[in-house]
Enzyme design. Structure first.
Site, short mmCIF file in Angstrom:
data_model
loop_
_atom_site.label_atom_id
_atom_site.label_comp_id
_atom_site.label_asym_id
_atom_site.label_seq_id
_atom_site.Cartn_x
_atom_site.Cartn_y
_atom_site.Cartn_z
N GLY A 1 0.71 -1.10 -0.01
CA GLY A 1 0.05 -0.04 -0.09
C GLY A 1 0.77 1.28 0.01
O GLY A 1 0.41 2.29 0.47
N HIS B 1 0.99 0.74 -13.48
CA HIS B 1 1.94 -0.39 -13.64
C HIS B 1 3.01 0.05 -13.72
O HIS B 1 3.51 0.97 -14.48
CB HIS B 1 1.50 -0.87 -15.23
CG HIS B 1 2.01 -1.67 -15.72
ND1 HIS B 1 1.52 -3.34 -15.35
CD2 HIS B 1 3.07 -2.21 -16.74
CE1 HIS B 1 2.46 -4.12 -15.82
NE2 HIS B 1 3.40 -3.69 -16.44
#
Ligand code: GRF
Length: 204
Positions: A20, A117
Site C-alpha cells: 500500500g 503499472h
C-alpha cells in the site's frame, strides 16, 4: 475551487493487495486541502495487508474482501460491488491490486477505474507481467529507461488509455529489486498527479 467547480471532492475507493505504498502516496496528497480528491474507502483482497493499517492510521474505512472466500471471480466482484455501493464513489484506484477484473465489472465503471503499472506501457505489460517479472524483463531486454504508467482500466490487461507516465533511468548495476524501488518512487509521484488531473477535468 474554480468558478465551475463542483462542490466537494472526487471520492476515491482504493483497492490494494499488499504494502500500500501507492495508497500512502494518495493519502498524503489528499492531506493538502487544495487537493481535489478524497479517499473514501480502502478495500483489500488480502487479509492483513499492510495497506489496511495505513488506511486505519489515516482514519479511512478499510475492509477486506478475501477472494479465496468466493467460488468465482463474479461472486468476488459482486461482493466488491456491494461494498462500493452507497459510498458515492467517483473513481476506483487500483494500487497494487493483484486481481484481474472481469469485463462485466469494468463495464459497470466506464472510465472510472484506473491502475498503476511499473513499466512504460505499452512495453512490458499484459497478463503475467507483474511484480519483479516486469523489472527483470526490462533489464533482460537492455532498455535504457523504465518507468511507471497510470492508465484507465479496460478488459484488455494494461491496454487502457494512458493518463500519465514517469520515466526513470536504468543504472548499469541495477537488479530487478533496485530498479523496482526507483520505479515505485515514480509511481508515488504519478498516481496523485493522475488523480488530480481527472478530478480537475471532472470539474472538482
Ligand atoms: C507497484 O509497483 C504496482 O505497480 C505493482 O505493485 C506495486 C504495489 O506497491 N502492481 P504498493 O502495494 O503500492 O506498495
Amino acid at each position: 475551487m474554480g468558478a465551475n467547480a463542483k462542490a466537494g471532492k472526487l471520492n476515491l475507493a482504493v483497492l490494494i493487495s499488499g504494502g500500500g505504498s501507492n495508497l500512502q502516496a494518495i493519502i498524503d496528497a489528499c492531506k493538502d486541502s487544495d487537493f481535489p480528491a478524497k479517499v473514501q474507502m480502502v478495500i483489500s483482497n488480502t487479509p492483513g495487508a499492510q495497506g489496511l493499517t495505513r488506511a486505519k492510521n489515516a482514519g479511512i474505512p478499510a475492509i477486506t474482501i478475501d477472494h479465496k472466500n468466493y467460488d468465482t471471480r463474479q461472486d468476488f466482484e459482486e461482493a466488491l460491488t456491494d461494498a462500493l455501493s452507497g459510498h458515492d464513489i467517483d473513481l476506483i484506484c487500483l494500487a497494487g491490486f493483484m486481481r484481474i477484473l472481469t469485463p462485466g465489472f469494468i463495464a459497470q465503471w466506464p472510465r472510472k477505474i484506473i491502475n498503476t503499472h511499473p513499466s512504460l506501457l505499452p512495453k512490458f505489460g499484459g497478463e503475467g507481467m507483474y511484480g519483479m517479472r516486469v523489472h527483470q524483463a526490462v533489464l533482460d531486454s537492455g532498455e535504457q529507461y523504465s518507468g511507471s504508467t497510470i492508465h484507465y482500466v479496460i478488459p484488455e490487461v494494461d491496454k487502457g488509455e494512458i493518463i500519465i507516465q514517469k520515466q526513470v533511468d536504468i543504472h548499469s548495476d541495477d537488479t530487478a529489486e533496485t530498479l523496482a524501488k526507483r520505479v515505485l518512487a515514480s509511481e508515488h509521484i504519478a498516481y496523485p498527479e493522475a488523480i488530480k488531473q481527472i478530478a480537475l477535468k471532472s470539474g472538482f
